[in-house]
Enzyme design. Sequence first.
Site, mmCIF file in Angstrom:
data_model
loop_
_atom_site.group_PDB
_atom_site.id
_atom_site.type_symbol
_atom_site.label_atom_id
_atom_site.label_comp_id
_atom_site.label_asym_id
_atom_site.label_seq_id
_atom_site.Cartn_x
_atom_site.Cartn_y
_atom_site.Cartn_z
ATOM 1 N N HIS A 210 0.829 -1.209 0.000
ATOM 2 C CA HIS A 210 0.000 0.000 0.000
ATOM 3 C C HIS A 210 0.864 1.259 0.000
ATOM 4 O O HIS A 210 0.554 2.238 -0.693
ATOM 5 C CB HIS A 210 -0.931 -0.003 1.213
ATOM 6 C CG HIS A 210 -2.019 -1.018 1.130
ATOM 7 N ND1 HIS A 210 -1.782 -2.378 1.177
ATOM 8 C CD2 HIS A 210 -3.371 -0.878 1.018
ATOM 9 C CE1 HIS A 210 -2.920 -3.036 1.093
ATOM 10 N NE2 HIS A 210 -3.902 -2.159 0.990
ATOM 11 N N HIS A 252 2.089 -4.192 9.028
ATOM 12 C CA HIS A 252 3.453 -3.910 8.584
ATOM 13 C C HIS A 252 4.238 -3.236 9.705
ATOM 14 O O HIS A 252 3.670 -2.618 10.607
ATOM 15 C CB HIS A 252 3.454 -3.000 7.351
ATOM 16 C CG HIS A 252 2.798 -3.597 6.150
ATOM 17 N ND1 HIS A 252 3.426 -4.517 5.326
ATOM 18 C CD2 HIS A 252 1.557 -3.411 5.623
ATOM 19 C CE1 HIS A 252 2.607 -4.865 4.351
ATOM 20 N NE2 HIS A 252 1.468 -4.213 4.510
#
Length: 296
Positions: A210, A252
Amino acid sequence: MPGPSVRPRARERNSVLNRPEFMSLNQPLRGGGPPESRGGGGGGGAGPRRSSSIRGQASEEAGDGAPKADAAKRAEPVQQRLPEEDCMQLNPSFKGIAKSSLLAIDISLSKRMSVCAHAWSSWGGWRSMVNLLALTGHGLTWIVGTFVCLTRSNTLAGQEVLVNLLLALILDVLTVAGVQRLVKRKGPWEISPGFLDRVAMDAYAFPAAHASRAAMVSKFLLSHLVLAVPLRILLVLWAVLVGVSRVLLGRHHLTDVLCGFALGLFHFGLMETVWLSSNACQTLISIGTLSWSPFT
């Protein structure tokens, strides 16, 4: 002549030294030690005499009926090496210490920032909104949206920008998926990827897909669209928030997001280098719509 109590003590000592945690004490020194401890060293056959004396002592200890083969087996030096993960590095390098410290700081900060990782987290009520923000940087969202805009565009300049953006998005998805399969780093929390993430091949943490996509798209739009200053600021802020949202959701680490931003900027620079002209874009559109006629 040794008494009966000396032999059990000798057997007990040998059994203790043959335990796995004391194997390193029985291993011979590598290239060092006194000459009599090395076979063929500067003692003129001291090594064979020492081994023969050890075997003789072992045979005396086994004089109560034990087989001589077992005594010789116990007297032979243990050559088995311990696993490397069980050995302690007494003098680690400075680079190794710095790498381990930075990795520990990265994991600790990422877990502290994962305030929306679960419904029972401290910011669990904001989880739906953060998921919606992360969805704006998803690969399928941008690929489908760019394709729809390409089908509705009527200008050559607009079609040129959209075709190059679509190719850049496909390049970003494939590159990030390949690096993730190569590194296979898990996120700070054991959270299985969702259906959309599996479709976009975003199964691992490093690098953050992303963040890479948001950085590439924002830089692409800032370079090829004429936008007002407030819109430019909002576009940069959106890219940063998309990357942060993945850390808040526990998907993440911070380093994954930072490397994702760097990879997205690299994809933008690469796409600018191999930019397709308007004629090439029209050829691709004709092939995609099955209306290409190369002999006309």
